[in-house]
Design a protein around this motif. Structure first.
Motif, PDB file in Angstrom:
ATOM      1  N   LEU A 213      53.915  -5.295  -5.806  1.00  0.00           N
ATOM      2  CA  LEU A 213      53.039  -4.190  -5.433  1.00  0.00           C
ATOM      3  C   LEU A 213      52.820  -4.064  -3.921  1.00  0.00           C
ATOM      4  O   LEU A 213      52.798  -2.945  -3.396  1.00  0.00           O
ATOM      5  CB  LEU A 213      51.696  -4.322  -6.156  1.00  0.00           C
ATOM      6  N   PRO A 214      52.640  -5.179  -3.182  1.00  0.00           N
ATOM      7  CA  PRO A 214      52.456  -5.018  -1.728  1.00  0.00           C
ATOM      8  C   PRO A 214      53.629  -4.321  -1.054  1.00  0.00           C
ATOM      9  O   PRO A 214      53.424  -3.491  -0.154  1.00  0.00           O
ATOM     10  CB  PRO A 214      52.296  -6.463  -1.241  1.00  0.00           C
ATOM     11  N   ALA A 215      54.851  -4.636  -1.460  1.00  0.00           N
ATOM     12  CA  ALA A 215      56.018  -3.983  -0.862  1.00  0.00           C
ATOM     13  C   ALA A 215      56.032  -2.501  -1.186  1.00  0.00           C
ATOM     14  O   ALA A 215      56.361  -1.661  -0.331  1.00  0.00           O
ATOM     15  CB  ALA A 215      57.303  -4.645  -1.359  1.00  0.00           C
ATOM     16  N   VAL A 216      55.673  -2.154  -2.424  1.00  0.00           N
ATOM     17  CA  VAL A 216      55.627  -0.737  -2.814  1.00  0.00           C
ATOM     18  C   VAL A 216      54.524  -0.019  -2.058  1.00  0.00           C
ATOM     19  O   VAL A 216      54.679   1.136  -1.648  1.00  0.00           O
ATOM     20  CB  VAL A 216      55.425  -0.616  -4.338  1.00  0.00           C
ATOM     21  N   ALA A 217      53.403  -0.702  -1.852  1.00  0.00           N
ATOM     22  CA  ALA A 217      52.291  -0.095  -1.107  1.00  0.00           C
ATOM     23  C   ALA A 217      52.691   0.225   0.318  1.00  0.00           C
ATOM     24  O   ALA A 217      52.131   1.137   0.942  1.00  0.00           O
ATOM     25  CB  ALA A 217      51.086  -1.036  -1.113  1.00  0.00           C
ATOM     26  N   GLY A 218      53.683  -0.501   0.839  1.00  0.00           N
ATOM     27  CA  GLY A 218      54.125  -0.259   2.203  1.00  0.00           C
ATOM     28  C   GLY A 218      54.947   1.004   2.367  1.00  0.00           C
ATOM     29  O   GLY A 218      55.163   1.466   3.490  1.00  0.00           O
ATOM     30  N   ILE A 219      55.420   1.581   1.238  1.00  0.00           N
ATOM     31  CA  ILE A 219      56.246   2.787   1.334  1.00  0.00           C
ATOM     32  C   ILE A 219      55.614   3.988   0.649  1.00  0.00           C
ATOM     33  O   ILE A 219      56.166   5.090   0.679  1.00  0.00           O
ATOM     34  CB  ILE A 219      57.653   2.544   0.741  1.00  0.00           C
ATOM     35  N   GLY A 220      54.484   3.801  -0.012  1.00  0.00           N
ATOM     36  CA  GLY A 220      53.847   4.917  -0.709  1.00  0.00           C
ATOM     37  C   GLY A 220      52.482   4.533  -1.241  1.00  0.00           C
ATOM     38  O   GLY A 220      52.011   3.409  -1.051  1.00  0.00           O
ATOM     39  N   THR A 221      51.865   5.474  -1.933  1.00  0.00           N
ATOM     40  CA  THR A 221      50.527   5.268  -2.487  1.00  0.00           C
ATOM     41  C   THR A 221      50.619   4.575  -3.842  1.00  0.00           C
ATOM     42  O   THR A 221      51.448   4.937  -4.678  1.00  0.00           O
ATOM     43  CB  THR A 221      49.799   6.617  -2.650  1.00  0.00           C
ATOM     44  N   LEU A 222      49.740   3.604  -4.055  1.00  0.00           N
ATOM     45  CA  LEU A 222      49.720   2.878  -5.326  1.00  0.00           C
ATOM     46  C   LEU A 222      48.851   3.628  -6.340  1.00  0.00           C
ATOM     47  O   LEU A 222      47.695   3.282  -6.591  1.00  0.00           O
ATOM     48  CB  LEU A 222      49.197   1.456  -5.124  1.00  0.00           C
ATOM     49  N   THR A 223      49.412   4.665  -6.933  1.00  0.00           N
ATOM     50  CA  THR A 223      48.723   5.365  -8.012  1.00  0.00           C
ATOM     51  C   THR A 223      48.841   4.536  -9.292  1.00  0.00           C
ATOM     52  O   THR A 223      49.699   3.642  -9.378  1.00  0.00           O
ATOM     53  CB  THR A 223      49.345   6.747  -8.237  1.00  0.00           C
ATOM     54  N   PRO A 224      48.012   4.812 -10.306  1.00  0.00           N
ATOM     55  CA  PRO A 224      48.129   4.050 -11.565  1.00  0.00           C
ATOM     56  C   PRO A 224      49.534   4.097 -12.163  1.00  0.00           C
ATOM     57  O   PRO A 224      50.021   3.091 -12.688  1.00  0.00           O
ATOM     58  CB  PRO A 224      47.106   4.745 -12.477  1.00  0.00           C
ATOM     59  N   SER A 225      50.188   5.255 -12.098  1.00  0.00           N
ATOM     60  CA  SER A 225      51.538   5.356 -12.665  1.00  0.00           C
ATOM     61  C   SER A 225      52.546   4.546 -11.857  1.00  0.00           C
ATOM     62  O   SER A 225      53.463   3.928 -12.422  1.00  0.00           O
ATOM     63  CB  SER A 225      51.975   6.822 -12.736  1.00  0.00           C
ATOM     64  N   VAL A 226      52.379   4.523 -10.535  1.00  0.00           N
ATOM     65  CA  VAL A 226      53.278   3.723  -9.693  1.00  0.00           C
ATOM     66  C   VAL A 226      53.080   2.239  -9.971  1.00  0.00           C
ATOM     67  O   VAL A 226      54.048   1.470 -10.068  1.00  0.00           O
ATOM     68  CB  VAL A 226      53.038   4.030  -8.202  1.00  0.00           C
ATOM     69  N   VAL A 227      51.829   1.820 -10.119  1.00  0.00           N
ATOM     70  CA  VAL A 227      51.540   0.422 -10.425  1.00  0.00           C
ATOM     71  C   VAL A 227      52.155   0.035 -11.763  1.00  0.00           C
ATOM     72  O   VAL A 227      52.804  -1.011 -11.895  1.00  0.00           O
ATOM     73  CB  VAL A 227      50.020   0.169 -10.444  1.00  0.00           C
ATOM     74  N   ALA A 228      51.958   0.878 -12.785  1.00  0.00           N
ATOM     75  CA  ALA A 228      52.500   0.581 -14.110  1.00  0.00           C
ATOM     76  C   ALA A 228      54.013   0.482 -14.075  1.00  0.00           C
ATOM     77  O   ALA A 228      54.607  -0.443 -14.653  1.00  0.00           O
ATOM     78  CB  ALA A 228      52.063   1.662 -15.104  1.00  0.00           C
ATOM     79  N   ARG A 229      54.644   1.428 -13.390  1.00  0.00           N
ATOM     80  CA  ARG A 229      56.101   1.426 -13.292  1.00  0.00           C
ATOM     81  C   ARG A 229      56.604   0.179 -12.576  1.00  0.00           C
ATOM     82  O   ARG A 229      57.542  -0.489 -13.015  1.00  0.00           O
ATOM     83  CB  ARG A 229      56.554   2.696 -12.579  1.00  0.00           C
ATOM     84  N   THR A 230      55.980  -0.176 -11.454  1.00  0.00           N
ATOM     85  CA  THR A 230      56.414  -1.323 -10.661  1.00  0.00           C
ATOM     86  C   THR A 230      56.272  -2.626 -11.434  1.00  0.00           C
ATOM     87  O   THR A 230      57.193  -3.449 -11.484  1.00  0.00           O
ATOM     88  CB  THR A 230      55.597  -1.402  -9.360  1.00  0.00           C
ATOM     89  N   VAL A 231      55.117  -2.814 -12.065  1.00  0.00           N
ATOM     90  CA  VAL A 231      54.873  -4.054 -12.799  1.00  0.00           C
ATOM     91  C   VAL A 231      55.777  -4.146 -14.017  1.00  0.00           C
ATOM     92  O   VAL A 231      56.386  -5.198 -14.282  1.00  0.00           O
ATOM     93  CB  VAL A 231      53.388  -4.150 -13.215  1.00  0.00           C
ATOM     94  N   LEU A 232      55.901  -3.057 -14.773  1.00  0.00           N
ATOM     95  CA  LEU A 232      56.707  -3.082 -15.993  1.00  0.00           C
ATOM     96  C   LEU A 232      58.170  -3.366 -15.707  1.00  0.00           C
ATOM     97  O   LEU A 232      58.778  -4.254 -16.319  1.00  0.00           O
ATOM     98  CB  LEU A 232      56.576  -1.749 -16.730  1.00  0.00           C
ATOM     99  N   LEU A 233      58.751  -2.621 -14.771  1.00  0.00           N
ATOM    100  CA  LEU A 233      60.185  -2.781 -14.517  1.00  0.00           C
ATOM    101  C   LEU A 233      60.513  -4.171 -13.983  1.00  0.00           C
ATOM    102  O   LEU A 233      61.481  -4.806 -14.415  1.00  0.00           O
ATOM    103  CB  LEU A 233      60.671  -1.709 -13.537  1.00  0.00           C
ATOM    104  N   ASN A 234      59.705  -4.650 -13.043  1.00  0.00           N
ATOM    105  CA  ASN A 234      59.980  -5.986 -12.509  1.00  0.00           C
ATOM    106  C   ASN A 234      59.703  -7.077 -13.536  1.00  0.00           C
ATOM    107  O   ASN A 234      60.394  -8.105 -13.557  1.00  0.00           O
ATOM    108  CB  ASN A 234      59.150  -6.217 -11.241  1.00  0.00           C
ATOM    109  N   ALA A 235      58.703  -6.866 -14.386  1.00  0.00           N
ATOM    110  CA  ALA A 235      58.412  -7.859 -15.420  1.00  0.00           C
ATOM    111  C   ALA A 235      59.547  -7.960 -16.427  1.00  0.00           C
ATOM    112  O   ALA A 235      59.852  -9.053 -16.923  1.00  0.00           O
ATOM    113  CB  ALA A 235      57.097  -7.512 -16.133  1.00  0.00           C
TER     114      ALA A 235
END
Length: 275
Positions: A213-235
């Motif tokens: 999430l910190p790396a994603v936050a560096g390139i865009g806004t951490l909306t709930p959908s972005v957080v869910a997508r980032t955590v799910l795919l990497n998990a």
């Protein structure tokens, strides 16, 4: 509470080896391997101009401060994992080499096609899911298209930091520690089976996803959908890497992780060519 090795015959001759020499050799070998990844991270950040301009600090000072956290995580993970991993049946070819001289390449070569292939399949799956998530606004917006230089500049940090250092931190350190807690909670006598290892793999994979999430936050806004997508795919990837670490060895997990990045780099190059 001290960490103890499993007492069943299947545990083999591998134990935590609390005596100093062997433990230090194993930890030292793995730490040296992980520091290669940290160095690649530092080189990439410095050469790509990604370092922030901090008033009162030189570029070198900012670079060193940037590397403090990943280095600290690596050291703690290696020390914990080297103690806990033998207790729960996890192993590393590099660590074994450091203590008994067992060659790494023969066993690594046997599993390499399967691990890299599985990792590549994960990469294709994650890329496909990313396409599905895009219309939902779950993909962070990135300005412009990557260039060849940017893609190639990301290669060392993807394979050395992502494929090696992250696996040491997550699969060797966190997975071993979480599995050890589960093993002790269930009696701590025999080597833990699926009822302990799968939850440990899942918890570690979730932490792996959250860690991006910190790396994603560096390139865009951490909306709930972005957080869910980032955590799910990497998990999802973390579960596969964790399975390889459990059923084979740490280096198999590294190869699987590398296989995923082979696909990511290839797709990134295709985007450059076709854009």
């Amino acid at each position: 509470m001290t960490m103890q090795a499993p007492t069943d015959a299947s545990a083999g001759s591998v134990g935590p080896d609390a005596g100093g020499g062997s433990y230090l050799r194993r930890a030292g070998a793995l730490l040296g391997l992980g520091l290669v990844g940290v160095a690649s991270l530092g080189a990439t950040v410095a050469l790509t101009g990604a370092l922030p301009d901090v008033p009162g600090f030189s570029t070198l000072a900012v670079l060193l401060l940037t590397l403090v956290a990943p280095t600290a995580f690596l050291i703690v993970a290696v020390l914990l994992g080297t103690r806990a991993a033998p207790c729960v049946g996890l192993r590393s070819l590099v660590a074994d080499r450091a203590t008994d001289g067992t060659p790494v390449l023969p066993e690594l070569g046997d599993i390499a096609p399967y691990a890299v292939g599985a990792g590549a399949a994960v990469g294709l799956l994650l890329a496909s899911l990313d396409v599905v998530f895009a219309p939902l606004g779950a993909t962070p917006a990135v300005e412009g298209r990557p260039t060849f230089l940017q893609v190639f500049a990301s290669v060392p940090v993807r394979f050395l930091y992502g494929g090696i250092t992250e696996e040491l931190i997550l699969r060797w350190g966190v997975l071993s520690a979480v599995a050890w807690v589960g093993w002790r909670a269930t009696g701590g006598v025999r080597r833990p089976g699926p009822t302990v290892m799968w939850p440990a793999i899942g918890i570690t994979a979730l932490l792996f996803g959250l860690g991006h999430l910190p790396a994603v936050a560096g390139i865009g806004t951490l909306t709930p959908s972005v957080v869910a997508r980032t955590v799910l795919l990497n998990a999802l990837g973390g579960v596969v890497y964790g399975w390889f670490a459990w059923r084979y060895h740490l280096e198999a997990a590294m190869l699987a992780h590398a296989g995923t990045h082979v696909v990511f780099v290839t797709l990134s190059l295709l985007v450059v060519v076709l854009s």
